[in-house]
Design a protein around this motif. Sequence first.
Motif, short mmCIF file in Angstrom:
data_model
loop_
_atom_site.label_atom_id
_atom_site.label_comp_id
_atom_site.label_asym_id
_atom_site.label_seq_id
_atom_site.Cartn_x
_atom_site.Cartn_y
_atom_site.Cartn_z
N UNK A 42 27.25 -31.09 39.80
CA UNK A 42 25.98 -31.02 40.37
C UNK A 42 25.86 -29.68 41.32
N UNK A 43 25.12 -28.87 41.09
CA UNK A 43 24.94 -27.66 41.92
C UNK A 43 23.34 -27.67 42.25
N UNK A 44 23.20 -27.77 43.70
CA UNK A 44 21.98 -27.70 44.17
C UNK A 44 21.57 -26.06 44.56
N UNK A 45 20.49 -25.77 44.26
CA UNK A 45 20.44 -24.13 44.49
C UNK A 45 19.02 -24.00 45.33
N UNK A 46 19.42 -23.51 46.58
CA UNK A 46 18.10 -23.10 47.62
C UNK A 46 17.79 -22.02 47.61
N UNK A 47 16.42 -21.49 47.37
CA UNK A 47 16.25 -19.80 47.51
C UNK A 47 15.35 -19.84 48.61
N UNK A 48 15.94 -19.07 49.51
CA UNK A 48 15.32 -18.76 50.91
C UNK A 48 15.08 -17.24 50.87
N UNK A 49 14.91 -16.80 49.51
CA UNK A 49 14.50 -15.44 49.19
C UNK A 49 13.56 -15.28 48.06
N UNK A 50 13.05 -14.27 47.84
CA UNK A 50 12.13 -14.38 46.53
C UNK A 50 13.12 -14.27 45.58
N UNK A 51 12.71 -14.81 44.56
CA UNK A 51 13.49 -14.97 43.14
C UNK A 51 13.84 -13.68 42.22
N UNK A 52 12.84 -12.97 42.63
CA UNK A 52 12.97 -11.78 41.74
C UNK A 52 14.47 -10.95 41.93
N UNK A 53 15.02 -10.68 40.73
CA UNK A 53 16.41 -10.10 40.86
C UNK A 53 17.69 -10.98 41.20
N UNK A 54 17.24 -12.40 41.48
CA UNK A 54 18.27 -13.43 42.01
C UNK A 54 18.51 -14.06 40.57
N UNK A 92 20.60 -22.08 36.84
CA UNK A 92 21.48 -22.48 35.61
C UNK A 92 22.78 -21.37 35.58
N UNK A 93 22.39 -20.25 35.96
CA UNK A 93 23.53 -19.15 36.07
C UNK A 93 24.63 -19.67 37.03
N UNK A 94 24.02 -20.08 38.34
CA UNK A 94 24.97 -20.41 39.32
C UNK A 94 25.76 -21.76 38.92
N UNK A 95 24.95 -22.62 38.31
CA UNK A 95 26.10 -23.84 38.04
C UNK A 95 26.99 -23.42 36.53
N UNK A 96 26.63 -22.49 35.83
CA UNK A 96 27.70 -22.02 34.82
C UNK A 96 28.81 -21.29 35.49
N UNK A 97 28.59 -20.49 36.61
CA UNK A 97 29.65 -19.90 37.46
C UNK A 97 30.40 -20.86 38.23
N UNK A 98 29.76 -21.73 38.78
CA UNK A 98 30.41 -22.97 39.40
C UNK A 98 31.38 -23.61 38.45
N UNK A 127 41.24 -26.21 37.74
CA UNK A 127 41.68 -27.22 37.21
C UNK A 127 41.04 -28.47 38.06
N UNK A 128 39.95 -28.49 38.60
CA UNK A 128 39.41 -29.34 39.08
C UNK A 128 38.79 -30.24 38.09
N UNK A 129 39.04 -31.56 37.95
CA UNK A 129 38.65 -32.37 36.90
C UNK A 129 37.70 -33.61 37.21
N UNK A 130 37.57 -33.77 38.63
CA UNK A 130 36.68 -34.78 39.04
C UNK A 130 35.23 -34.28 39.26
N UNK A 131 34.48 -35.41 39.47
CA UNK A 131 33.09 -34.99 39.88
C UNK A 131 32.97 -34.00 41.07
N UNK A 132 31.86 -33.16 41.02
CA UNK A 132 31.88 -32.17 41.96
C UNK A 132 30.22 -32.00 42.28
N UNK A 133 29.94 -31.86 43.82
CA UNK A 133 28.80 -31.62 44.05
C UNK A 133 28.95 -30.53 45.22
N UNK A 134 27.76 -29.66 45.13
CA UNK A 134 27.80 -28.46 46.11
C UNK A 134 26.35 -28.17 46.36
N UNK A 135 25.99 -27.24 47.31
CA UNK A 135 24.72 -26.62 47.29
C UNK A 135 25.00 -25.09 47.58
#
Length: 154
Positions: free
Chosen positions: A6-18, A22-28, A36-44
């Motif tokens: 689970x990746x929570x993304x908070x935008x404190x800037x305009x989204x243009x160019x950011x 879904x991209x951030x989740x894919x990269x995480x 090799x982390x296999x257990x459930x993971x959550x971050x912001x």
Amino acid sequence: MSGATVVHVGYAVPRAGVPSAASFRRWVEAALRGARRRRATELSIRLVDADEGRALNRDYRGKDYATNVLSFEADLPPRLKLPLIGDIVICAPVVAREAAEQGKPPRDHWAHLTVHGALHLLGYDHLVEAEAEAMEALETRVLAGLGIADPYTA
């Protein structure tokens, strides 16, 4: 990966160019697989402007300038078995400036800093040379799996 991410993304800037959440989740997820982390993971992930980036870097690291990425590991009591590993803060204007200065596609630089921040939350660091080499090698492998060139070569 057997655990959910689970990746929570908070935008404190305009989204243009950011990138999108879904991209951030894919990269995480790529960083977690690489480590090799296999257990459930959550971050912001919080995307900030230069003022907030500078304030956080000053208050938590004693450095009075906006930096590209900061990672804050979760400091939970050991008895709590939560998947939360921490927070990543990425300073959007610094990312844009660095990508331009380094001649890198901005999206690739966003991916690199996201992977870098996620690895810090998993305990990787670069304070001593051997650790830096190991972390950079892992980042390079993870990014290669995403079709992104080695960020540490000129």
